[in-house]
Write a protein that holds these residues in place. Structure first.
Motif, short mmCIF file in Angstrom:
data_model
loop_
_atom_site.label_atom_id
_atom_site.label_comp_id
_atom_site.label_asym_id
_atom_site.label_seq_id
_atom_site.Cartn_x
_atom_site.Cartn_y
_atom_site.Cartn_z
N SER A 161 4.60 -1.35 3.09
CA SER A 161 4.64 0.01 2.58
C SER A 161 6.07 0.51 2.69
O SER A 161 6.99 -0.26 2.97
CB SER A 161 3.67 0.92 3.36
OG SER A 161 3.46 2.14 2.68
N THR A 172 4.82 6.86 3.19
CA THR A 172 5.25 6.86 1.78
C THR A 172 4.54 8.01 1.07
O THR A 172 4.80 9.17 1.39
CB THR A 172 4.98 5.49 1.13
OG1 THR A 172 5.42 4.45 2.02
CG2 THR A 172 5.75 5.31 -0.17
N LEU A 173 3.62 7.77 0.16
CA LEU A 173 3.00 8.85 -0.60
C LEU A 173 1.98 9.65 0.20
O LEU A 173 1.67 10.80 -0.15
CB LEU A 173 2.34 8.29 -1.87
CG LEU A 173 3.28 7.59 -2.86
CD1 LEU A 173 2.51 7.18 -4.10
CD2 LEU A 173 4.46 8.48 -3.23
N ARG A 202 5.02 8.94 -9.59
CA ARG A 202 5.43 8.38 -8.31
C ARG A 202 5.08 6.90 -8.20
O ARG A 202 5.79 6.14 -7.54
CB ARG A 202 4.74 9.15 -7.17
CG ARG A 202 5.18 10.61 -7.06
CD ARG A 202 4.53 11.27 -5.86
NE ARG A 202 4.93 12.68 -5.78
CZ ARG A 202 4.09 13.70 -5.78
NH1 ARG A 202 2.78 13.47 -5.86
NH2 ARG A 202 4.53 14.94 -5.70
N GLU A 203 3.98 6.51 -8.81
CA GLU A 203 3.50 5.15 -8.63
C GLU A 203 4.32 4.11 -9.41
O GLU A 203 4.64 3.04 -8.89
CB GLU A 203 2.03 5.03 -9.04
CG GLU A 203 1.06 5.80 -8.15
CD GLU A 203 0.84 5.13 -6.79
OE1 GLU A 203 1.48 4.11 -6.49
OE2 GLU A 203 0.03 5.67 -6.02
N VAL A 210 -3.39 1.48 -4.48
CA VAL A 210 -3.25 2.93 -4.57
C VAL A 210 -4.18 3.53 -3.53
O VAL A 210 -5.40 3.37 -3.62
CB VAL A 210 -3.59 3.45 -5.97
CG1 VAL A 210 -3.42 4.97 -6.02
CG2 VAL A 210 -2.72 2.77 -7.02
N PRO A 227 -0.79 10.50 -4.71
CA PRO A 227 -0.30 9.63 -5.77
C PRO A 227 -0.30 10.32 -7.14
O PRO A 227 -1.16 11.17 -7.42
CB PRO A 227 -1.31 8.48 -5.76
CG PRO A 227 -2.60 9.15 -5.35
CD PRO A 227 -2.19 10.21 -4.36
N ASN A 238 0.85 -1.18 0.00
CA ASN A 238 0.00 0.00 0.00
C ASN A 238 0.89 1.23 0.00
O ASN A 238 1.86 1.30 0.75
CB ASN A 238 -0.90 -0.01 1.24
CG ASN A 238 -1.86 1.16 1.29
OD1 ASN A 238 -1.44 2.30 1.44
ND2 ASN A 238 -3.15 0.89 1.18
N ASP A 239 0.57 2.22 -0.82
CA ASP A 239 1.47 3.35 -1.02
C ASP A 239 1.33 4.47 0.01
O ASP A 239 1.95 5.52 -0.12
CB ASP A 239 1.29 3.93 -2.43
CG ASP A 239 -0.07 4.62 -2.64
OD1 ASP A 239 -0.73 5.00 -1.64
OD2 ASP A 239 -0.48 4.78 -3.80
N TYR A 288 9.21 3.53 1.16
CA TYR A 288 9.88 3.90 -0.10
C TYR A 288 10.91 2.84 -0.48
O TYR A 288 12.12 3.02 -0.28
CB TYR A 288 10.54 5.27 0.04
CG TYR A 288 9.61 6.43 -0.16
CD1 TYR A 288 9.05 6.69 -1.41
CD2 TYR A 288 9.29 7.28 0.89
CE1 TYR A 288 8.19 7.77 -1.60
CE2 TYR A 288 8.44 8.36 0.71
CZ TYR A 288 7.89 8.60 -0.54
OH TYR A 288 7.04 9.67 -0.73
N TYR A 303 -1.21 -4.63 -5.06
CA TYR A 303 -0.70 -3.26 -4.93
C TYR A 303 -1.89 -2.33 -4.83
O TYR A 303 -2.74 -2.30 -5.73
CB TYR A 303 0.17 -2.88 -6.13
CG TYR A 303 0.87 -1.53 -5.98
CD1 TYR A 303 2.20 -1.47 -5.62
CD2 TYR A 303 0.18 -0.33 -6.19
CE1 TYR A 303 2.86 -0.25 -5.47
CE2 TYR A 303 0.82 0.89 -6.03
CZ TYR A 303 2.16 0.93 -5.69
OH TYR A 303 2.79 2.14 -5.54
N LEU A 320 7.41 2.66 -7.73
CA LEU A 320 7.04 1.91 -6.53
C LEU A 320 6.42 0.57 -6.89
O LEU A 320 6.66 -0.45 -6.22
CB LEU A 320 6.04 2.72 -5.70
CG LEU A 320 6.61 3.63 -4.59
CD1 LEU A 320 5.47 4.38 -3.91
CD2 LEU A 320 7.41 2.84 -3.57
#
Length: 713
Positions: free
Chosen positions: A587, A326-327, A335-336, A353, A331, A321-322, A589, A351, A339
């Motif tokens: 999660s 992290t984000l 950026r996605e 978003v 998003p 999960n971003d 970076y 994955y 990742l």
């Protein structure tokens, strides 16, 4: 003349007493491995079903939910048993001629659990209307060991945002040596007639949730353990909104009452015309002769029986999960894509978003609700990102907060007022959101169209359903009371989730509520994964992860594992271990980490994948006790049901001292014969079965220390 019957299975038995001039009373709950002694029942026993209505309140004129006037007037009529879906069910019919009410209690005992759940249907059989103001789901005597409450400990858990599952236990009754929790030996002031029951003094302990954030202040699970015998009872109230449980002491013993919403605490009431009925929320009790851990193990078996059947519960796919660290809700395609590549390389299988994917204005919070993909964030379309997820061998997921419409969302004007929670004809606004009422046809049609588009047109296979609001007492729109509006809306939400599963059977749904502010069993029973917290400190997260299986299935515990580039190897391992022993929710970076850090992440995912099938068939135990919030050393065990092995996770927050870490393990699950380390710090460990001592030479390891062991029985 008092009569008695016993019902259950070969793991649990319950005994009821009744008479022509007495209500039906649940006088004993026994486990096959327990040791119980039952005293003679009191002449005016505790009714198994307690009801207040139309000003007919407690016979003792107090605040306790015992000895209600209507409950005392209910009389046993008959019973019948059936065997369905791996469980026995008992239907008990009760009737009050004086108040014109029938009550049917339905008890369910799964074949493989020392646990029983109960719901009650109340029907108006009188000539005129009656307004219910509280109905118990279960009311019972608590009988443990030698039935001396001086030997009992009460287990409860506080829960706050980013500080969930904070368990504690204290002696239940006051005496010369311990602090009072509220119970005390009761003395009789007077005994009235059977309809008034007895008037007595003696304290009560009441725990409750008052809003839609069902676990926002306290957990709806509690337990009592007899210190001398090890017999224990654990209970839970299953409602995705208000609930209440109360312990009190009568002259003949301690009682437990479990409720959904009530009038006094939750602004709940419901009028019943002749022939109309109301059904309570489910309440469940589990019992064991092996202490708190044993009772939670039985409750875990009940939860596996009751949870919605879904392959995800045994497959436990790893989700990236971003959002977390992290984000954080910002998003974009740019950026996605990197990742996504990194998550796939590490071994993620889904994955997600997270929030912001629909927002074109730069402020995702008040714009929620229309759920159209942002063109600014994804200039080539959101589908490009979701396709990239699939191309990398993962299944795509998205974040939704289905039960809200932001004040800046176009849907705020497109939907009718009936689609929203209201008070006195005005929409309720909380934290820049309107509250969607899924009882409403237009509201449900909007959500169905949203999900169907994302699933059918964009190929989404995972949803993170968040809930960052609080309804207060509920809605009075198309409801006789705000509490009943809240209850109906909550039930409509669960029915909508079930309908999604029926239409899209390969869909995986996470329930999230600012982390775990709605992690009640009613919600969990319909979901595959629960985010256990929004806690961003990986050190504190271990406390939450270690306690989570007390209120949910181990395979549902979505424990965030969020490594990042600033972490040392020891810190990375510590952050990952919480995910390994639950439902690993990745999660961080990954794109900013060096090869050595990524290797640790991949190693953690590999270990999780080797044990996740066992996690899905395990029961939890806590060999050094449930962790307190500031404990330095934590331990969580998982014993594979029916197997000869399990797993033990150990965390230590502070640096090593001059002496090795020595843990004296307790409980029936601590009797294993050997250990093998699977993951964690490079420190030698010695297990001494004779005195159940684990010695870890962590003096040469970096802090913080953590390790995962495979244990063999």
């Amino acid at each position: 003349m008092t009569e008695q019957f016993t019902w259950g299975n070969d793991r649990i038995q319950v005994t009821f007493t009744y008479a022509d001039d007495q209500p039906l009373s649940l006088t004993a709950i026994r486990a096959a491995d327990g040791d119980y002694t039952d005293p003679e029942p009191f002449p005016y026993p505790q009714s198994f079903v307690e009801i207040t209505a139309d000003g007919f309140m407690q016979g003792n004129m107090g605040s306790r939910y015992s000895e209600t006037m209507i409950g005392n007037d209910l009389r046993y009529v008959d019973r019948h048993e059936e065997h369905v879906d791996g469980a026995s069910k008992l239907h008990i019919a009760l009737h009050s001629a004086k108040y014109g009410l029938d009550a049917e209690a339905v008890l369910t005992a799964p074949n493989d659990a020392a646990a029983i759940s109960s719901t009650v249907r109340v029907t108006n059989t009188g000539d005129g209307p009656i307004t219910l103001t509280s109905v118990s789901s279960l009311s019972a005597y608590v009988r443990l060991g030698d039935n001396d409450p001086d030997h009992w400990d009460l287990y409860t858990a506080k829960s706050d945002w980013a500080a969930e599952n904070r368990w504690s236990h204290e002696p239940i009754r006051d005496n010369q040596l311990v602090k009072s929790l509220g119970l005390k030996s009761a003395s009789i002031l007077s005994i009235g007639n059977p309809t008034a029951s007895c008037i007595e003094i003696g304290g009560t302990v009441t725990h409750q949730s008052t809003t839609s954030r069902s676990t926002g202040s306290e957990e709806p699970t509690g337990a009592i353990v007899d210190r001398t015998s090890g017999t224990a009872i654990v209970w839970q109230a299953a409602n995705n909104g208000p609930w209440l449980w109360q312990l009190g002491e009568r002259p003949d013993g301690v009682y437990l009452d479990v409720y959904g919403p009530t009038d006094i605490e939750h602004h709940w009431s419901i009028p019943l015309a002749p022939g109309e009925s109301f059904v309570t929320i489910p309440a469940t009790v589990a019992v064991s002769g092996k202490g708190f851990d044993g009772a939670i193990a039985e409750m875990t078996r009940y939860r596996r029986y009751d949870v919605l059947d879904h392959p995800d519960h045994t497959n436990l796919p790893v989700i990236f999960n971003d959002y977390m660290n992290t984000l954080s809700g910002d998003p974009t395609t740019e950026r996605e894509l990197p990742l996504i590549d990194a998550a796939a390389k590490a071994g993620a299988e889904y994955y997600c978003v997270d929030c912001g994917w629909y927002d074109d204005g730069g402020d995702w919070w008040p714009s929620v609700g229309e759920w159209h993909e942002s063109k600014r964030r994804f200039p080539n379309g959101f589908k490009e990102v979701l396709d990239h997820i699939r191309e990398r061998g993962m299944k795509p997921g998205v974040w939704l907060e289905p039960e809200v419409i932001g004040v800046n969302s176009p849907m705020a004007t497109k939907l009718p007022d009936s689609a929203f929670f209201q008070r006195d004809g005005k929409r309720i606004v909380t934290h820049m959101r309107y509250l969607l009422d899924i009882r409403d046809t237009a509201a449900r049609a909007h959500l169905d169209a949203t999900v169907d588009h994302l699933v059918d047109d964009l190929g989404v296979r995972f949803f993170k359903f968040d809930y960052n609001v609080n309804t207060g007492a509920g809605t009075d729109c198309d409801a006789p009371s705000r509490g009943e509006g809240q209850l109906e809306a909550g039930r409509a939400y669960l029915a909508w989730i079930d309908d999604l599963h029926a239409r899209h059977p390969d869909l995986t749904i996470e329930t999230c509520s600012s982390g775990a502010m709605r992690s009640d069993w009613a919600t969990l029973a319909h979901s595959q994964i629960q985010s256990t917290s929004d806690q961003t400190d990986y050190i504190q997260y271990a406390n939450i992860a270690a306690s989570a299986p007390a209120i949910m299935l181990p395979e549902q515990a979505g424990n965030w594992a969020y490594p990042n580039k600033f972490m040392t190897p020891a810190q990375t391992r510590y952050a990952m271990l919480a995910g390994i022993v639950g439902r690993l929710y990745l999660s961080g970076y990954l794109t900013q980490m060096d090869d050595s850090q990524l290797q640790l992440v991949t190693k953690a995912l590999d270990v999780h994948k080797t044990i996740r099938h066992d996690v899905a068939h395990s029961t939890p135990f806590w060999p050094i006790g449930l962790p307190k919030w500031n404990d330095d050393v934590l331990a969580l065990g998982l014993r594979v049901d029916g197997g000869d092995h399990g797993y033990l996770a150990v965390w230590k927050k502070t640096p090593a001292t001059d002496s090795p870490l020595t843990l004296h393990l307790g409980g029936h699950d601590a009797g294993f014969s050997g250990i093998t380390q699977l993951f964690g710090s490079d420190s030698a460990a010695t297990w001494t079965p004779d005195n159940a001592t684990l010695t870890i030479d962590d003096r040469s390891s970096d802090d913080p220390f953590c390790a995962l062991y495979r244990i063999t029985y």
